[in-house]
Design an enzyme around this catalytic site. Structure first.
Site, PDB file in Angstrom:
ATOM      1  N   CYS A 348     -14.921 -10.751   4.066  1.00 41.69           N
ATOM      2  CA  CYS A 348     -15.912 -10.596   2.990  1.00 41.69           C
ATOM      3  C   CYS A 348     -16.781  -9.369   3.208  1.00 41.69           C
ATOM      4  O   CYS A 348     -18.007  -9.486   3.400  1.00 41.69           O
ATOM      5  CB  CYS A 348     -16.754 -11.855   2.916  1.00 41.69           C
ATOM      6  N   GLU A 349     -16.175  -8.233   3.266  1.00 44.57           N
ATOM      7  CA  GLU A 349     -16.894  -6.965   3.458  1.00 44.57           C
ATOM      8  C   GLU A 349     -16.100  -5.872   2.757  1.00 44.57           C
ATOM      9  O   GLU A 349     -14.864  -5.857   2.850  1.00 44.57           O
ATOM     10  CB  GLU A 349     -16.930  -6.553   4.948  1.00 44.57           C
TER      11      GLU A 349
END
Ligand code: LLP
Length: 419
Positions: A348-349
């Protein structure tokens, strides 16, 4: 682009030595780091050949890829090891290296690490500060031992590489400034539990131009002469690591011969020198691939395609951290059609990418892709971010292969947590 001769296509199937990558993956799953033993040995041979007329010890820098099976390959080929922590000392000894071929670098050696290294009988500490020198002397005295040291010089030479991986420039935390070098050698030579035996430098990593080595060695040879005049005998000249590899088609591989001449030429008139080399990347990078399975192919409304795979920055952080480039190739070639896509992972980046605007062969869900040149600074920089387990590691040797680190399980993710 694949440079390692042992990683190639046969009838459109990616091979590592004599084994089809797809066959390995059918057994071990994805993501997987796969290494070629012959590639390690070929790279080492290049360095050995280049230094064959000199007294030299090649100390593999195990931070590049620290699986003990891989360390053992180099140890069995006669290498020493370059370490930077107590954990690396532990790995090194597990790999049965002769401790008298271990050099210990790094700015933050703790008392425990120093004690363990003196007890192990390492070749030398590459000392990076006056306080470290004093600490080693104190511990040497408490152990009734003379600790062998070399002083790491920060020569103020620009290695012309990515700013995050230069180490020999004035603003870097490493080594002793040129202006203080002689004084610290004098101090060390008077300490009762220190045996001064070497001088050390490490310019940075991924050097594709060997000229900075020549520049640094001129400076180092000057010190060695001056020190000899003062009866401080320097036997070892540790040139550090840093030799780069070509990750991109347009990058020229470094000439190992030129590297060797630039290092040795300043010492022609200084007898009794043994060179210590600390290569990491050069020995392992090209030997490794990281194989992933495509989970989804997603097109956005703005003409951008994302190929989402089951590995990412948590297993290979070089692309976002250093702008590192790794070419991404199919495990089975199916088409000549090229697409442009970002190859990204599940984290999640937005920094979770393996490659941006990659020109790939058309890929579909469930295809296998190989990220090349990932044998150095790949698995060793991996993390459990987002609670993903680490990939399995596989070593190929000729027509056979073996798992050298199991894929972690969910239980492994909780290791050490107390409830
Ligand atoms: N010796 C010392 C004292 C070092 O600090 C290093 C690497 C080496 C030897 C080995 O350098 P090599 O031959 O591998 O260039 N994670 C970065 C590279 C960091 C290198 C750190 N020190 C990357 O992925 O590019």
């Amino acid at each position: 682009m694949i440079r390692a001769p042992h990683i190639y296509y046969e009838k459109n199937n990616l091979m590592v030595e004599g084994v089809m990558v797809e066959k390995i993956i059918n057994e071990v799953g994805t993501p997987a780091y796969i290494y070629s033993k012959s590639s390690f040995i070929d790279q080492l041979k290049q360095l050995k050949d280049a230094f064959k007329d000199y007294s030299a010890i090649i100390c593999y820098s195990i931070k590049a890829c620290h699986n003990t099976n891989i360390i053992k390959i180099f140890v069995n080929e006669g290498c020493g090891l370059d370490i930077v922590s107590g954990g690396e000392l532990y790995r090194a000894l597990k790999a049965s290296v002769d401790p008298r071929k271990i050099v210990y670098s790094g700015v933050g050696k703790t008392s425990r690490e120093i004690t363990e290294s003196i007890n192990a009988g390492i070749l030398m500490f590459n000392v990076e500060s006056e306080q470290e020198l004093e600490r080693i002397n104190r511990i040497g005295s408490s152990l009734n031992n003379k600790a062998p040291v070399s002083i790491r010089v920060n020569p103020g030479v620009d290695a012309k590489t990515h700013p995050y991986i230069t180490t020999g420039m004035k603003e870097n935390k490493f080594g002793i400034d040129s202006g203080k070098v002689i004084d610290i050698f004098r101090l060390a030579s008077k300490m009762s539990n220190i045996e001064v035996c070497g001088i050390d430098v490490h310019l940075g990593s991924q050097l594709l131009n060997p000229k900075p080595y020549g520049e640094a060695m001129k400076i180092i040879a000057g010190y060695v002469k001056q020190l000899k005049d003062e009866n401080i005998d320097i036997r070892y000249v540790d040139v550090g690591g840093g030799l780069g590899i070509s990750y991109k088609e347009e990058q020229q591989a470094v000439s190992v011969q030129e590297y060797a001449s630039l290092i040795t030429e300043s010492f022609i008139d200084i007898p009794g020198i043994t060179f210590i080399l600390e290569p990491g990347r050069f020995l392992t990078a090209q030997a490794g691939i990281l194989v992933a399975r495509v989970q989804y192919v997603k097109d956005n409304l703005y003409g951008k395609r994302f190929v989402i795979v089951d590995t990412g920055m948590h297993h290979l952080i070089r692309p976002p951290l250093y702008g590192g480039y790794h070419s991404i190739i199919p495990v089975r070639k199916k088409s000549d059609v090229r697409i442009k896509a970002d190859v990204v992972g599940p984290i999640c980046e937005s920094t979770d990418f393996l490659g941006k605007k990659c020109l790939l062969e058309e890929v579909y869900q469930d295809d296998l892709l190989a990220v090349t040149d990932t044998g150095a600074y790949g698995i060793v920089l991996a993390s459990h971010y987002n609670s993903h387990s680490l990939p399995v590691e596989v070593l190929v040797d000729g027509a056979g292969f073996k798992i050298i680190r199991q894929k972690e399980t969910y239980e492994d993710l909780l290791y050490g947590e107390l409830t």
